[in-house]
Design a protein around this motif. Structure first.
Motif, PDB file in Angstrom:
ATOM      1  N   ALA A   7      -9.473  -0.396   1.087  1.00  0.00           N
ATOM      2  CA  ALA A   7      -9.527   0.780   0.223  1.00  0.00           C
ATOM      3  C   ALA A   7      -8.288   0.859  -0.673  1.00  0.00           C
ATOM      4  O   ALA A   7      -7.205   0.440  -0.279  1.00  0.00           O
ATOM      5  N   ARG A  17      -8.369  -2.199  12.482  1.00  0.00           N
ATOM      6  CA  ARG A  17      -8.375  -1.218  11.395  1.00  0.00           C
ATOM      7  C   ARG A  17      -9.500  -0.246  11.683  1.00  0.00           C
ATOM      8  O   ARG A  17     -10.553  -0.644  12.200  1.00  0.00           O
ATOM      9  N   CYS A  18      -9.284   1.013  11.268  1.00  0.00           N
ATOM     10  CA  CYS A  18     -10.386   1.980  11.381  1.00  0.00           C
ATOM     11  C   CYS A  18     -11.557   1.501  10.546  1.00  0.00           C
ATOM     12  O   CYS A  18     -12.696   1.841  10.820  1.00  0.00           O
ATOM     13  N   THR A  19     -11.253   0.739   9.505  1.00  0.00           N
ATOM     14  CA  THR A  19     -12.287   0.285   8.575  1.00  0.00           C
ATOM     15  C   THR A  19     -12.828  -1.101   8.930  1.00  0.00           C
ATOM     16  O   THR A  19     -13.643  -1.644   8.185  1.00  0.00           O
ATOM     17  N   GLU A  25       0.843  -1.200   0.000  1.00  0.00           N
ATOM     18  CA  GLU A  25       0.000   0.000   0.000  1.00  0.00           C
ATOM     19  C   GLU A  25       0.881   1.255   0.000  1.00  0.00           C
ATOM     20  O   GLU A  25       0.576   2.253  -0.646  1.00  0.00           O
TER      21      GLU A  25
END
Ligand code: UN1
Length: 511
Positions: free
Chosen positions: A459, A298-300, A121
């Motif tokens: 993402a 994870r924030c997600t 990433e």
């Protein structure tokens, strides 16, 4: 006297000192006199991974001064040239990807495939930003007057502070650093203490790629002291922070005093909706990856599973049976499904939430700390599932661990209502085979990101990333939005009529 660390191209570098790092200020690694040190540890084994300087206010001042001195030269460096340096960083990172991926896993605990993904990433984003050096677009628009040219250009903000969390110890720093640098800013970077070695190794790659002295500086140490000093430093014009809501609020308030641009990426409580017509095996794999990938840190991460009553029991049975074949253990072992959580603090917080969950909801799976053998050296928890009514604390508050709250609903409308009745708004997802409903959900779900038939995580770097409500304060990072965060727009009017033309006044009579 500062202890100079050997570092840089062609030399042994910090690894010769066995993971002992100084601060990186003005192009030099150095340890301030009488510096206190702290260490990071491997959450799977308890072994020390790196040793770092606990910087003081004076060190922060030196770093921001170095960044301020370097700013005029860096902003004058043509953006495509800045991009070439970034490409060289990406190239070096690609060469060292296996080693860096292992370091991410050793220092943070995510499984190796995800450690490598973290580094990938970073590479993707740095390459994307390198290309952005040949764009950095503004707009060109007509004037209301004749012989007059109107355009906008992007200018850097100045010295920016990048303060990053431990859960993506290379990717999030690079999201911020690469975007800030391509835009012409200079940076003081403070990584999370728990993953400071990953942060320091990221900085070394920029150093080796030829980022000039002072353009990127590293300070390590506690957020309460180093982070606050950075945010309040008058030389720092913008702050980009990813972390928890409470810390984010404090950073925002401190930054506000100096009227600084403060970019915040904070928490999430991300829902996956599984409708009665969903492809259940597909949804199963998505929920497993979304909820228990990165041990839910994870924030997600998928932390709420909202399931239509018609498929509720079969889907939960599938999920729990699948978890029986989801080994928790050594994150470097490729057969492991989930590694440890990142630290003793994390473990304690998650276990507290699990204890709360057993009081306010029904424990359906897991809930235990794993013990015995190698487990005793680290912070290993079972993947945990609660069946709960909507509104319980475990289904509302961000836990940041492998704990999934499952909520039963009767209709699409109820599913959306439950999904949206939450303080956060980062990611969201719906599994359905009904294309009409899928597109309705894209409009209905209150979140910065919506996935259809895919989990809440994953993402891609060339699209904006961020959320609404308590997830942030309106900004987005990654994608082209990243450039917006790190630049000021200058509006330019060029009048080549050779006479005074007055906007709003002369437009009618202009010849
Ligand atoms: C985060 O958890 O803060 O979408 C970032 C994802 C990753 C980034 C997560 N690409 O899950």
């Amino acid at each position: 006297m500062y202890l100079r660390h050997r570092s840089g191209p062609g030399r042994e570098g910090v690894r010769a000192l066995e993971g002992e790092y100084g601060l990186f200020i003005d192009g030099r690694w150095a340890t301030p006199p009488k510096a206190e040190r702290f260490t990071s540890t491997n959450p799977a084994t308890g072994e020390t991974v790196g040793s770092f300087v606990a910087a003081g206010v004076e060190d922060v001042r030196r770093a921001t001064e170095a960044a301020a001195r370097a700013f005029p030269g860096w902003r004058q460096t043509p953006a495509p040239k800045r991009g070439e340096i970034l490409l060289s960083v990406a190239h070096r990172m690609r060469e060292r990807k296996p080693e860096l991926g292992r370091l991410v896993t050793r220092e943070m605990g995510k499984v190796l495939s995800e450690g490598l993904g973290d580094v990938q990433e970073s590479i993707d984003f740095i390459e994307y930003m390198a290309g952005e050096g040949r764009r950095l677009t503004g707009e060109t628009v007509p004037s209301e007057l004749r012989s007059k040219f109107c355009l906008t250009v992007r200018q850097p903000k100045g010295v920016v502070a990048c303060i990053t969390p431990w859960n993506f110890p290379t990717a999030i720093p690079n999201w911020k650093i690469a975007a800030a640098l391509i835009s012409g800013n200079t940076v003081v970077f403070k990584p999370a203490s728990a993953t400071a070695r990953c942060g320091a190794e990221v900085v070394r790659l920029y150093e080796e790629a030829g980022v000039p002295p002072g353009v990127l500086n590293l300070v390590t140490g506690p957020g309460g002291l180093v982070g606050n000093a950075l945010v309040e430093d008058p030389r720092v014009r913008a702050v980009s922070f990813t972390g928890g809501v409470d810390a984010g609020r404090e950073v925002y308030q401190r930054g506000a005093k100096g009227l600084k641009m403060v970019h915040l990426e904070l928490g999430g409580k991300n829902p996956v909706i599984v409708m009665e017509d969903a492809d259940l095996p597909l949804a199963l794999e998505g929920v497993l990856f979304g909820a228990f990938g990165t041990a839910g840190q994870r924030c997600t991460a998928t932390s709420r599973l909202i399931v239509h009553e018609k498929v509720y029991e079969p889907f939960l049975t599938m999920l729990t049976q699948r978890l029986d074949r989801f080994p928790v253990g050594d994150p470097l072992d490729p057969t492991t499904g989930m590694g440890p959580v990142a630290s003793a603090d994390q473990e304690r917080k998650i276990l507290d939430y699990i204890a709360l969950g057993t009081r306010e909801a029904k424990l359906r799976y897991g809930g235990e700390k794993l013990r015995g053998g190698a487990y005793d050296r680290g912070y290993f928890l079972q993947p945990t599932i609660f069946e709960t009514a909507h509104g319980t604390r475990i289904s509302r508050e961000e836990i940041f661990g492998p704990v999934l709250s499952v909520i039963r609903v009767g209709t699409y409308e109820e599913a959306v209502r439950v999904a949206n009745d939450i303080d956060y708004g980062l990611s969201s997802s719906i599994y359905t085979r009904d294309v009409n409903r899928a597109f309705r959900a894209v409009g209905d779900l209150e979140a910065g990101i919506t996935y259809v038939n895919a989990p809440t995580i994953g993402a891609e770097v060339h699209l904006p990333f961020g959320g609404i409500k308590n997830t942030g304060n309106g900004g987005r990072e990654a994608g082209s939005a990243a450039i917006e965060e790190f630049t000021e727009i200058k509006t330019v009017f060029v009048d080549f009529s050779a006479r005074l033309q007055r906007a709003q006044i002369d437009a009618e009579s202009a010849a």
